[in-house]
Motif scaffolding. Structure first.
Motif, PDB file in Angstrom:
ATOM      1  N   ARG A  50       0.998  -1.155  -0.119  1.00 43.53           N
ATOM      2  CA  ARG A  50       0.009   0.146  -0.194  1.00 43.53           C
ATOM      3  C   ARG A  50       0.813   1.285   0.027  1.00 43.53           C
ATOM      4  O   ARG A  50       0.641   2.226  -0.539  1.00 43.53           O
ATOM      5  CB  ARG A  50      -0.929  -0.073   1.102  1.00 43.53           C
ATOM      6  CG  ARG A  50      -2.116   0.616   0.956  1.00 43.53           C
ATOM      7  CD  ARG A  50      -3.059   0.350   2.116  1.00 43.53           C
ATOM      8  NE  ARG A  50      -3.081  -0.871   2.580  1.00 43.53           N
ATOM      9  CZ  ARG A  50      -3.450  -1.310   4.007  1.00 43.53           C
ATOM     10  NH1 ARG A  50      -4.034  -0.379   4.564  1.00 43.53           N
ATOM     11  NH2 ARG A  50      -2.990  -2.284   4.432  1.00 43.53           N
ATOM     12  N   PHE A  51       2.113   1.263   0.787  1.00 45.51           N
ATOM     13  CA  PHE A  51       2.903   2.368   0.747  1.00 45.51           C
ATOM     14  C   PHE A  51       3.360   2.523  -0.519  1.00 45.51           C
ATOM     15  O   PHE A  51       3.536   3.610  -1.048  1.00 45.51           O
ATOM     16  CB  PHE A  51       4.160   2.226   1.724  1.00 45.51           C
ATOM     17  CG  PHE A  51       5.070   3.151   1.944  1.00 45.51           C
ATOM     18  CD1 PHE A  51       4.899   4.433   2.688  1.00 45.51           C
ATOM     19  CD2 PHE A  51       6.289   2.826   1.205  1.00 45.51           C
ATOM     20  CE1 PHE A  51       5.935   5.352   2.491  1.00 45.51           C
ATOM     21  CE2 PHE A  51       7.110   4.021   1.171  1.00 45.51           C
ATOM     22  CZ  PHE A  51       7.016   5.071   1.973  1.00 45.51           C
ATOM     23  N   ARG A  52       3.844   1.470  -1.120  1.00 43.85           N
ATOM     24  CA  ARG A  52       4.577   1.605  -2.653  1.00 43.85           C
ATOM     25  C   ARG A  52       3.592   2.291  -3.661  1.00 43.85           C
ATOM     26  O   ARG A  52       3.756   3.083  -4.368  1.00 43.85           O
ATOM     27  CB  ARG A  52       4.812   0.278  -3.164  1.00 43.85           C
ATOM     28  CG  ARG A  52       5.705   0.215  -4.289  1.00 43.85           C
ATOM     29  CD  ARG A  52       6.125  -0.977  -5.043  1.00 43.85           C
ATOM     30  NE  ARG A  52       5.072  -1.882  -5.171  1.00 43.85           N
ATOM     31  CZ  ARG A  52       4.216  -1.515  -6.115  1.00 43.85           C
ATOM     32  NH1 ARG A  52       4.289  -0.906  -6.951  1.00 43.85           N
ATOM     33  NH2 ARG A  52       3.134  -2.738  -6.133  1.00 43.85           N
ATOM     34  N   GLU A  53       2.253   1.706  -3.597  1.00 46.03           N
ATOM     35  CA  GLU A  53       1.062   1.975  -4.424  1.00 46.03           C
ATOM     36  C   GLU A  53       0.757   3.483  -4.325  1.00 46.03           C
ATOM     37  O   GLU A  53       0.584   4.349  -5.252  1.00 46.03           O
ATOM     38  CB  GLU A  53       0.007   1.325  -4.275  1.00 46.03           C
ATOM     39  CG  GLU A  53       0.066  -0.070  -4.759  1.00 46.03           C
ATOM     40  CD  GLU A  53      -0.928  -1.228  -4.560  1.00 46.03           C
ATOM     41  OE1 GLU A  53      -1.959  -0.576  -3.637  1.00 46.03           O
ATOM     42  OE2 GLU A  53      -1.097  -2.257  -4.726  1.00 46.03           O
ATOM     43  N   GLY A  54       0.953   4.071  -2.922  1.00 41.43           N
ATOM     44  CA  GLY A  54       0.630   5.260  -2.679  1.00 41.43           C
ATOM     45  C   GLY A  54       1.852   6.302  -3.258  1.00 41.43           C
ATOM     46  O   GLY A  54       1.405   7.695  -3.923  1.00 41.43           O
ATOM     47  N   VAL A  55       2.958   5.982  -3.085  1.00 42.00           N
ATOM     48  CA  VAL A  55       4.248   6.698  -3.684  1.00 42.00           C
ATOM     49  C   VAL A  55       4.035   6.665  -5.058  1.00 42.00           C
ATOM     50  O   VAL A  55       4.332   7.836  -5.538  1.00 42.00           O
ATOM     51  CB  VAL A  55       5.470   6.115  -3.265  1.00 42.00           C
ATOM     52  CG1 VAL A  55       6.574   6.742  -3.973  1.00 42.00           C
ATOM     53  CG2 VAL A  55       5.638   6.236  -1.613  1.00 42.00           C
ATOM     54  N   GLU A  56       3.720   5.657  -5.657  1.00 39.78           N
ATOM     55  CA  GLU A  56       3.396   5.729  -7.318  1.00 39.78           C
ATOM     56  C   GLU A  56       2.420   6.562  -7.587  1.00 39.78           C
ATOM     57  O   GLU A  56       2.583   7.275  -8.550  1.00 39.78           O
ATOM     58  CB  GLU A  56       3.119   4.025  -7.763  1.00 39.78           C
ATOM     59  CG  GLU A  56       4.513   3.216  -7.725  1.00 39.78           C
ATOM     60  CD  GLU A  56       4.424   2.025  -8.126  1.00 39.78           C
ATOM     61  OE1 GLU A  56       3.008   1.315  -8.156  1.00 39.78           O
ATOM     62  OE2 GLU A  56       5.256   1.268  -8.174  1.00 39.78           O
ATOM     63  N   ALA A  57       1.200   6.626  -6.992  1.00 42.22           N
ATOM     64  CA  ALA A  57       0.254   7.399  -7.394  1.00 42.22           C
ATOM     65  C   ALA A  57       0.669   9.029  -7.223  1.00 42.22           C
ATOM     66  O   ALA A  57       0.349   9.596  -7.977  1.00 42.22           O
ATOM     67  CB  ALA A  57      -0.857   7.197  -6.351  1.00 42.22           C
ATOM     68  N   LEU A  58       1.419   9.202  -6.159  1.00 37.41           N
ATOM     69  CA  LEU A  58       1.987  10.652  -6.177  1.00 37.41           C
ATOM     70  C   LEU A  58       2.894  11.057  -7.320  1.00 37.41           C
ATOM     71  O   LEU A  58       2.669  12.100  -7.914  1.00 37.41           O
ATOM     72  CB  LEU A  58       3.044  10.794  -4.867  1.00 37.41           C
ATOM     73  CG  LEU A  58       2.134  10.865  -3.587  1.00 37.41           C
ATOM     74  CD1 LEU A  58       3.186  11.073  -2.359  1.00 37.41           C
ATOM     75  CD2 LEU A  58       1.446  12.430  -3.559  1.00 37.41           C
ATOM     76  N   ALA A  59       3.830  10.198  -7.430  1.00 37.97           N
ATOM     77  CA  ALA A  59       4.681  10.442  -8.700  1.00 37.97           C
ATOM     78  C   ALA A  59       3.810  10.242  -9.975  1.00 37.97           C
ATOM     79  O   ALA A  59       4.154  10.924 -10.979  1.00 37.97           O
ATOM     80  CB  ALA A  59       5.751   9.322  -8.856  1.00 37.97           C
ATOM     81  N   GLY A  60       2.724   9.623 -10.349  1.00 36.62           N
ATOM     82  CA  GLY A  60       1.922   9.482 -11.530  1.00 36.62           C
ATOM     83  C   GLY A  60       1.061  10.872 -11.618  1.00 36.62           C
ATOM     84  O   GLY A  60       0.884  11.006 -12.888  1.00 36.62           O
ATOM     85  N   ASP A  61       0.939  11.732 -10.564  1.00 38.31           N
ATOM     86  CA  ASP A  61       0.289  12.946 -10.793  1.00 38.31           C
ATOM     87  C   ASP A  61       1.317  14.065 -11.305  1.00 38.31           C
ATOM     88  O   ASP A  61       1.091  15.294 -11.083  1.00 38.31           O
ATOM     89  CB  ASP A  61      -0.534  13.590  -9.532  1.00 38.31           C
ATOM     90  CG  ASP A  61      -1.373  12.451  -9.150  1.00 38.31           C
ATOM     91  OD1 ASP A  61      -2.034  11.825 -10.066  1.00 38.31           O
ATOM     92  OD2 ASP A  61      -1.769  12.610  -7.899  1.00 38.31           O
ATOM     93  N   GLY A  62       2.686  13.589 -11.719  1.00 33.57           N
ATOM     94  CA  GLY A  62       3.388  14.597 -12.033  1.00 33.57           C
ATOM     95  C   GLY A  62       4.623  14.502 -11.123  1.00 33.57           C
ATOM     96  O   GLY A  62       5.018  13.471 -10.328  1.00 33.57           O
ATOM     97  N   GLU A  63       5.537  15.494 -11.000  1.00 29.59           N
ATOM     98  CA  GLU A  63       6.646  15.704 -10.080  1.00 29.59           C
ATOM     99  C   GLU A  63       6.161  16.113  -8.631  1.00 29.59           C
ATOM    100  O   GLU A  63       5.822  17.133  -8.825  1.00 29.59           O
ATOM    101  CB  GLU A  63       7.679  16.634 -10.534  1.00 29.59           C
ATOM    102  CG  GLU A  63       8.870  16.531  -9.719  1.00 29.59           C
ATOM    103  CD  GLU A  63       9.721  15.176  -9.684  1.00 29.59           C
ATOM    104  OE1 GLU A  63      10.457  14.800  -8.932  1.00 29.59           O
ATOM    105  OE2 GLU A  63       9.528  14.637 -10.898  1.00 29.59           O
TER     106      GLU A  63
END
Length: 100
Positions: free
Chosen positions: A63-76
């Motif tokens: 879940r932590f990894r997915e959340g970080v990837e979601a943050l990165a998916g929204d741009g920088e």
């Protein structure tokens, strides 16, 4: 061990441990998996200000990894955005940091 994030407030280290070749493992289907496929580990998150750390693994680490990837998916994402996200996990931290 891989340092994946470091700011003034937090440090995150990804820890991956591969299972030894002589220790076969079974997958959910019951078939044996190879050495390269069996990896376990998690993330160590250190709150530098509170001087506490936590190790997360399994579903929580995923879940932590997915959340970080979601943050990165929204741009920088900004450092503040990442720190705010990580702060939600460090509320669970109980282990004090000790230097040897």
């Amino acid at each position: 061990m891989n340092l994946v994030y470091n700011s003034d407030s937090f440090a995150v280290v990804q820890i991956s441990l591969e299972q030894a070749d002589d220790m076969p493992s079974s997958s959910a289907e019951g078939a044996s998996t190879s050495h390269a496929e069996v990896v376990r580990g998690g993330y160590e998150i250190v709150d530098k200000a509170a001087k506490k750390g936590i190790f997360i693994k399994g579903a929580l680490a995923e879940r932590f990894r997915e959340g970080v990837e979601a943050l990165a998916g929204d741009g920088e994402p900004s450092t503040e955005d990442i720190d705010d996200y990580i702060a939600g996990y460090t509320q669970l931290a109980q282990q004090p940091l000790i230097l040897h």
